[in-house]
Write a protein that holds these residues in place. Structure first.
Motif, short mmCIF file in Angstrom:
data_model
loop_
_atom_site.label_atom_id
_atom_site.label_comp_id
_atom_site.label_asym_id
_atom_site.label_seq_id
_atom_site.Cartn_x
_atom_site.Cartn_y
_atom_site.Cartn_z
N PRO A 182 0.82 -1.21 0.00
CA PRO A 182 0.00 0.00 0.00
C PRO A 182 0.86 1.26 0.00
CG PRO A 182 0.02 -0.99 2.19
CD PRO A 182 0.75 -1.94 1.28
N ILE A 183 0.40 2.25 -0.75
CA ILE A 183 1.06 3.56 -0.80
C ILE A 183 0.09 4.59 -0.23
CG2 ILE A 183 2.00 5.34 -2.30
CD1 ILE A 183 2.86 3.16 -4.23
N THR A 184 0.50 5.28 0.79
CA THR A 184 -0.35 6.29 1.41
C THR A 184 -0.37 7.55 0.54
OG1 THR A 184 0.15 5.45 3.62
CG2 THR A 184 -0.74 7.67 3.47
N LEU A 185 -1.56 7.92 0.10
CA LEU A 185 -1.69 9.10 -0.75
C LEU A 185 -1.90 10.36 0.08
CD1 LEU A 185 -3.95 7.58 -3.56
CD2 LEU A 185 -1.47 7.79 -3.50
N PHE A 186 -2.73 10.28 1.09
CA PHE A 186 -2.90 11.39 2.03
C PHE A 186 -3.63 10.89 3.26
CE2 PHE A 186 -6.16 11.55 -1.25
CZ PHE A 186 -7.35 11.55 -0.53
N PHE A 187 -3.69 11.74 4.28
CA PHE A 187 -4.34 11.39 5.55
C PHE A 187 -5.63 12.20 5.69
CE2 PHE A 187 0.10 10.36 6.20
CZ PHE A 187 0.04 9.16 6.91
N LEU A 188 -6.64 11.55 6.30
CA LEU A 188 -7.91 12.22 6.53
C LEU A 188 -8.48 11.71 7.85
CD1 LEU A 188 -10.12 14.13 5.42
CD2 LEU A 188 -11.16 12.13 4.33
N GLN A 189 -8.72 12.62 8.78
CA GLN A 189 -9.30 12.29 10.07
C GLN A 189 -8.50 11.22 10.81
OE1 GLN A 189 -13.34 11.22 9.10
NE2 GLN A 189 -14.02 13.37 8.98
N GLY A 190 -7.20 11.29 10.68
CA GLY A 190 -6.33 10.34 11.37
C GLY A 190 -6.15 9.02 10.67
N PHE A 191 -6.78 8.83 9.51
CA PHE A 191 -6.65 7.58 8.75
C PHE A 191 -5.83 7.83 7.49
CE2 PHE A 191 -10.54 7.06 11.21
CZ PHE A 191 -10.40 5.78 11.73
N SER A 192 -5.02 6.83 7.13
CA SER A 192 -4.25 6.92 5.89
C SER A 192 -5.06 6.33 4.74
CB SER A 192 -2.92 6.18 6.04
OG SER A 192 -3.14 4.82 6.37
N LEU A 193 -5.20 7.07 3.67
CA LEU A 193 -5.92 6.63 2.48
C LEU A 193 -4.90 6.10 1.48
CD1 LEU A 193 -8.48 9.56 2.17
CD2 LEU A 193 -8.66 7.42 3.46
N THR A 194 -5.07 4.86 1.07
CA THR A 194 -4.03 4.18 0.30
C THR A 194 -4.56 3.54 -0.97
OG1 THR A 194 -4.35 2.04 1.42
CG2 THR A 194 -2.85 3.62 2.46
N LEU A 195 -3.65 3.31 -1.88
CA LEU A 195 -3.82 2.44 -3.04
C LEU A 195 -2.52 1.65 -3.19
CD1 LEU A 195 -5.55 4.63 -5.81
CD2 LEU A 195 -6.57 2.73 -4.54
N THR A 196 -2.61 0.49 -3.81
CA THR A 196 -1.39 -0.27 -4.07
C THR A 196 -0.69 0.31 -5.30
OG1 THR A 196 -2.43 -1.90 -5.52
CG2 THR A 196 -2.48 -2.34 -3.15
N ALA A 197 0.59 -0.01 -5.42
CA ALA A 197 1.36 0.47 -6.57
C ALA A 197 0.77 -0.06 -7.88
CB ALA A 197 2.82 0.04 -6.43
N MET A 198 0.28 -1.30 -7.87
CA MET A 198 -0.31 -1.87 -9.09
C MET A 198 -1.60 -1.16 -9.46
SD MET A 198 -0.10 -3.88 -11.61
CE MET A 198 1.30 -4.91 -11.19
N GLN A 199 -2.42 -0.80 -8.47
CA GLN A 199 -3.64 -0.05 -8.75
C GLN A 199 -3.33 1.30 -9.38
OE1 GLN A 199 -5.30 -0.27 -4.71
NE2 GLN A 199 -7.12 -1.26 -5.57
N ILE A 200 -2.33 1.97 -8.85
CA ILE A 200 -1.95 3.27 -9.41
C ILE A 200 -1.41 3.12 -10.82
CG2 ILE A 200 -0.37 5.21 -9.14
CD1 ILE A 200 -0.51 4.76 -6.11
#
Length: 298
Positions: free
Chosen positions: A136-154
């Motif tokens: 998983p790659i963290t794209l940004f944080f929101l309300q204390g949670f990390s929002l992610t996508l995998t490198a393959m998804q990107i």
């Protein structure tokens, strides 16, 4: 809010996949005006060929993983192009002026042939690719949670969106694109102006098959598996999903298909997953009925 934002991110890869498949499908439908389930079968056939030759390269030729994937991808592209040329020349061209039922029946036959060829080649074994770029790659944080996508998804999303933009630009600027537009508007008038409509149809189908094959390679690299019945599933699904954009242009169909991908993701995030495909397909059928009723009323 963070969960909602994560679902939006999760929708991007599937929306991009549906969009590129709808773009390729509409490239042909704009000329034939015939529903064609073989396009989804080519997508599945290329994915299964990718698995089969990757397995052969890894277990028989003892290739390293990058070479194994490249070996499988090369044969997947060749298999998809071969299927596109064969079906386009033997099924689509001869039956494009026949009744819609004739093309549908012939398309079902071609789809079954591709599915069975893949099954027999794999000896009915279920093959899997190893997890690729799944960290998983963290794209940004929101309300204390990390929002992610995998490198393959990107990677998949970027590749699919780039393909759509590149093909849209090519259709707008190239001689082939002008000829394709002329044939899709009025094939008879285009032929009177010196355009070979039959050749443009075959070239469009081969180009669409290449898009489907490339999409299959990247989608398979993410999901890792594609069963032998996927040809029927994707064949019907692509026909209905592409209709969301109205078939007015490949780009419009791609946008409509992307919206269906978003809706499907949100259903999986908030509703019962086992009813996801049924709900999406039922909604698409209802949408087609409403659109057809409006057209008849006009």
């Amino acid at each position: 809010m963070a969960y909602f934002a994560q679902q939006v991110l999760n929708a991007i890869p599937i929306a991009a996949l549906y969009a590129v498949l709808a773009f390729g499908y509409t490239l042909v439908f704009s000329i034939t005006r015939r529903a064609d389930v073989t396009y989804g079968a080519i997508f599945a056939f290329a994915g299964q060929t990718y698995l089969l030759f990757a397995d052969f390269g890894w277990n028989r030729l003892w290739l390293v993983l990058p070479a194994t994937l490249a070996f499988g991808a090369t044969f997947a592209m060749l298999a998809g192009l071969w299927a596109g040329v064969t079906i386009g020349r033997s099924v689509i061209q001869p039956l494009v002026k026949a009744s819609p039922n004739a093309l549908m029946v012939a398309g079902l036959g071609a789809m079954i042939a591709l599915m069975e060829a893949a099954r027999l080649a794999a000896d009915t074994k279920v093959l899997w690719l190893p997890p690729l770029m799944q960290g998983p790659i963290t794209l940004f944080f929101l309300q204390g949670f990390s929002l992610t996508l995998t490198a393959m998804q990107i990677l998949n999303s970027l590749v699919f969106l780039s393909l759509i933009l590149l093909m849209h630009h090519y259709l707008r600027r190239s001689t082939f694109g002008r000829h394709w537009k002329a044939v899709s508007n009025d094939a008879f008038a285009a032929e009177l102006c010196g355009v070979n409509a039959s050749r443009i149809l075959l070239a469009s189908y081969c180009l669409a098959a290449c898009l489907a094959s490339l999409a299959a390679v990247f989608a398979e690299s993410y999901y890792g598996n594609m069963d032998f019945g996927a040809g029927l599933t994707f064949g019907l699904k692509i026909v209905l999903i592409s209709a969301a954009g109205g078939y007015s242009s490949p780009l419009a169909s791609a946008v409509g298909a992307a919206l269906i991908g978003v809706a499907e993701t949100f259903w999986g995030g908030y509703g019962p997953v086992m009813w996801r495909d049924a709900a999406v397909l039922a909604g698409l059928v209802l949408w087609l009925v409403v659109r057809r009723s409006e057209n008849l009323a006009l």
